[in-house]
Enzyme design. Structure first.
Site, PDB file in Angstrom:
ATOM      1  N   LYS A  22       0.838  -1.208   0.000  1.00 59.19           N
ATOM      2  CA  LYS A  22       0.000   0.000   0.000  1.00 59.19           C
ATOM      3  C   LYS A  22       0.874   1.259   0.000  1.00 59.19           C
ATOM      4  O   LYS A  22       0.674   2.166  -0.803  1.00 59.19           O
ATOM      5  CB  LYS A  22      -0.890  -0.008   1.250  1.00 59.19           C
ATOM      6  CG  LYS A  22      -1.543   1.331   1.554  1.00 59.19           C
ATOM      7  CD  LYS A  22      -2.411   1.277   2.800  1.00 59.19           C
ATOM      8  CE  LYS A  22      -1.742   1.705   4.070  1.00 59.19           C
ATOM      9  NZ  LYS A  22      -1.531   3.146   4.230  1.00 59.19           N
ATOM     10  N   ASN A  23       1.847   1.279   0.932  1.00 57.45           N
ATOM     11  CA  ASN A  23       2.604   2.512   1.120  1.00 57.45           C
ATOM     12  C   ASN A  23       3.527   2.827  -0.046  1.00 57.45           C
ATOM     13  O   ASN A  23       4.012   3.951  -0.166  1.00 57.45           O
ATOM     14  CB  ASN A  23       3.411   2.448   2.419  1.00 57.45           C
ATOM     15  CG  ASN A  23       2.490   2.541   3.633  1.00 57.45           C
ATOM     16  OD1 ASN A  23       1.297   2.805   3.485  1.00 57.45           O
ATOM     17  ND2 ASN A  23       3.046   2.319   4.809  1.00 57.45           N
ATOM     18  N   CYS A 117      -5.330  12.608  12.588  1.00 53.32           N
ATOM     19  CA  CYS A 117      -6.011  11.341  12.359  1.00 53.32           C
ATOM     20  C   CYS A 117      -5.881  10.527  13.625  1.00 53.32           C
ATOM     21  O   CYS A 117      -5.294  10.974  14.600  1.00 53.32           O
ATOM     22  CB  CYS A 117      -5.441  10.615  11.152  1.00 53.32           C
ATOM     23  SG  CYS A 117      -3.856   9.910  11.484  1.00 53.32           S
ATOM     24  N   ARG A 122       0.283  14.031  13.022  1.00 57.93           N
ATOM     25  CA  ARG A 122       0.863  13.788  11.692  1.00 57.93           C
ATOM     26  C   ARG A 122       1.067  15.088  10.933  1.00 57.93           C
ATOM     27  O   ARG A 122       0.436  15.348   9.906  1.00 57.93           O
ATOM     28  CB  ARG A 122       0.003  12.805  10.898  1.00 57.93           C
ATOM     29  CG  ARG A 122      -0.170  11.510  11.619  1.00 57.93           C
ATOM     30  CD  ARG A 122      -0.829  10.461  10.784  1.00 57.93           C
ATOM     31  NE  ARG A 122       0.126   9.737   9.956  1.00 57.93           N
ATOM     32  CZ  ARG A 122      -0.186   8.627   9.297  1.00 57.93           C
ATOM     33  NH1 ARG A 122      -1.384   8.149   9.349  1.00 57.93           N
ATOM     34  NH2 ARG A 122       0.714   8.015   8.563  1.00 57.93           N
ATOM     35  N   ARG A 398      -8.933  -0.199   4.146  1.00 56.31           N
ATOM     36  CA  ARG A 398      -8.007   0.805   3.583  1.00 56.31           C
ATOM     37  C   ARG A 398      -6.708   0.147   3.128  1.00 56.31           C
ATOM     38  O   ARG A 398      -6.073   0.618   2.183  1.00 56.31           O
ATOM     39  CB  ARG A 398      -7.645   1.854   4.647  1.00 56.31           C
ATOM     40  CG  ARG A 398      -8.703   2.895   4.908  1.00 56.31           C
ATOM     41  CD  ARG A 398      -8.135   3.935   5.853  1.00 56.31           C
ATOM     42  NE  ARG A 398      -6.756   4.215   5.489  1.00 56.31           N
ATOM     43  CZ  ARG A 398      -5.772   4.470   6.351  1.00 56.31           C
ATOM     44  NH1 ARG A 398      -5.994   4.493   7.636  1.00 56.31           N
ATOM     45  NH2 ARG A 398      -4.543   4.703   5.924  1.00 56.31           N
TER      46      ARG A 398
END
Ligand code: UD1
Length: 427
Positions: A22-23, A117, A122, A398
């Site tokens: 994903k990242n 979040c 962040r 996600r």
């Protein structure tokens, strides 16, 4: 309301293949802006964060074609906007990865400021300070970042306060065309950064040192589109390794480079888990009790914060006490309070969690606090007595493709079920 329902106590064993990371996929998608034309990305995970990044690119004018479940063809020749709206950035903070590519391509960008979040504030101050060193001027307007480089981007040396993954990536992408040489000192070293640099170099960029703390980018002219396969997801792999270590029966995890899980596997070995390394796979099993081991999260090659919750799940049933220290994100222990509902004994003191192993967990109704915490609660359900119901599973969607199906294929008694939402939150 859809929830994941797990019945504990069943055998979980077999082979599972992980998707692309994903990242990495999210940043590679953003990076296609740098090479006008059609780039093909393979091994892209089919997860909701990727769908959001697709929307971000479309909003900018790109065409995103789904060739098959794991292949995207992205045409960025038509990108004609440099503005990313709050509605998308609010859904996914990683949307800020377009800041660097837009600056490199258009010399300007408007990106909504991401909110906080679940896992902490962040901030993006390091992205901003680094880009300022390259000649970018920032103006904040009602929560939007207006960035422009009136004199063009010019290479400079940037020393990051902390090896931030996002700041390193934005700086790499912003500087591919910058005049002269950009040096990122104290750069993040995650495998996903190496994947990004590799794809950009295939496109014609000149990036040296990715994977080390000093990255050098020599500015070049136009980049050209390529076909590139996303690196295997070490965190999805680590999650299934943790499942095998927790349940104890042999689980083989394929489709990633075990070196990318170096410290995790060494710690798991100390915890009494048998680790058998293959070329692009690892097999885990366990015959004795889990041994408590202290863990502290750090940037790569340290212990990944994205494996903290899954590992705490193992430590919660280990034979003794240990301390888990979270150094990367504040507020990343919400998973622990949900696990308490299942009978664990965890005391949080600032960024330390003191975990006293208990003999067994019991099924409960729990809420997924974030992506990795959600996956870890499903894991806990596999060994808990009775039924565990995990809600807010959109967090899990996600970042994990077909998580429930993959667990079922290993024999787990787990399913997605729709239950009535009685709306207590509104009371
Ligand atoms: C990325 C990953 C995330 C992973 C994290 C650390 C993506 C989409 N997400 O997140 O899964 O957990 O790396 O491995 O790739 N910080 C600042 N100022 C900044 C930037 C960061 O204070 O300008 C702080 C953050 O608040 C956090 C820490 O630095 O406390 C690490 O953040 P960073 O490495 O940037 O993580 P992300 O890129 O957001």
């Amino acid at each position: 309301m859809e929830v994941i329902r797990v019945e504990g106590g069943h055998s979980v064993s077999g082979t599972v293949t992980v998707e692309g990371a994903k990242n990495s996929a999210l940043k590679l998608m953003a990076a296609t802006i740098l090479a006008p034309g059609v780039t093909t990305l393979q091994n892209v995970p089919n997860i909701s964060d990727v769908h959001i990044m697709g929307k971000v690119l479309k909003e900018l004018g790109a065409t995103v074609e789904v060739v098959d479940e794991h292949t995207l063809r992205i045409d960025t020749s038509t990108v004609d906007s440099w503005e990313t709206p709050y509605s998308l950035v609010a859904q996914m903070r990683a949307s800020t990865a377009v800041l660097g590519p837009l600056l490199a391509r258009f010399g300007k960008a408007i990106v909504a400021m991401p909110g906080g979040c679940n896992i902490g504030a962040r901030k993006i101050d390091m992205h901003i300070l680094g880009l300022q060193a390259l000649g970018v001027v920032f103006d904040m307007d009602h929560g939007d970042i207006h960035a422009s480089a009136p004199q063009g981007l010019v290479g400079a040396t940037v020393t990051l306060d902390f090896a931030s993954v996002g700041a390193t990536e934005n700086l790499i992408m912003a500087s591919v065309h910058a005049k002269g040489v950009t040096v990122i000192d104290n750069a993040a070293r995650e495998p996903e950064i190496v994947d990004l640099a590799n794809m950009l170099n295939e496109m014609g960029a000149n990036i040296q040192g990715a994977g080390s703390p000093v990255i050098e980018i020599h500015g070049v002219g136009e980049l050209h589109p390529v076909t590139h396969a996303v690196v295997g997801d070490r965190i999805e792999a680590g999650t299934f390794v943790a499942v095998g270590g927790l349940v104890g029966e042999p689980v083989t995890v394929r489709g990633f480079d075990p070196e990318h899980l170096g410290l995790v596997l060494r710690k798991y070995k100390q915890m009494g888990i048998n680790i058998q390394l293959g070329e692009r796979e690892v097999t885990v099993s366990r015959s004795g009790p889990l041994v408590p081991v202290d863990i502290q999260t750090l940037p790569f090659p340290g212990f990944p914060t994205d494996m903290q919750a899954q590992t705490m799940c193992l430590l919660a049933v280990a034979n003794g006490a240990c301390v888990v220290t979270e150094n990367v994100f504040e507020n990343r222990f919400m998973f622990a309070s949900e696990l308490q509902r299942m009978g664990s004994d965890i005391v949080i003191q600032g960024h330390h969690a003191v975990v006293h192993g208990v003999p067994a967990l019991s099924g409960a109704e729990v809420r997924s606090p974030d992506l990795r915490g959600g996956a870890a609660l499903v894991m806990a359900g596999l060994v808990a007595d009775g039924i565990t119901t995990v809600s807010d599973i959109y967090h899990i969607d996600r970042g994990y493709e077909r998580f429930v199906e993959k667990l079922r294929a290993l024999g787990a008694h787990v399913g997605r079920v729709t239950i009535p939402d009685i709306g207590l939150e509104g009371l």
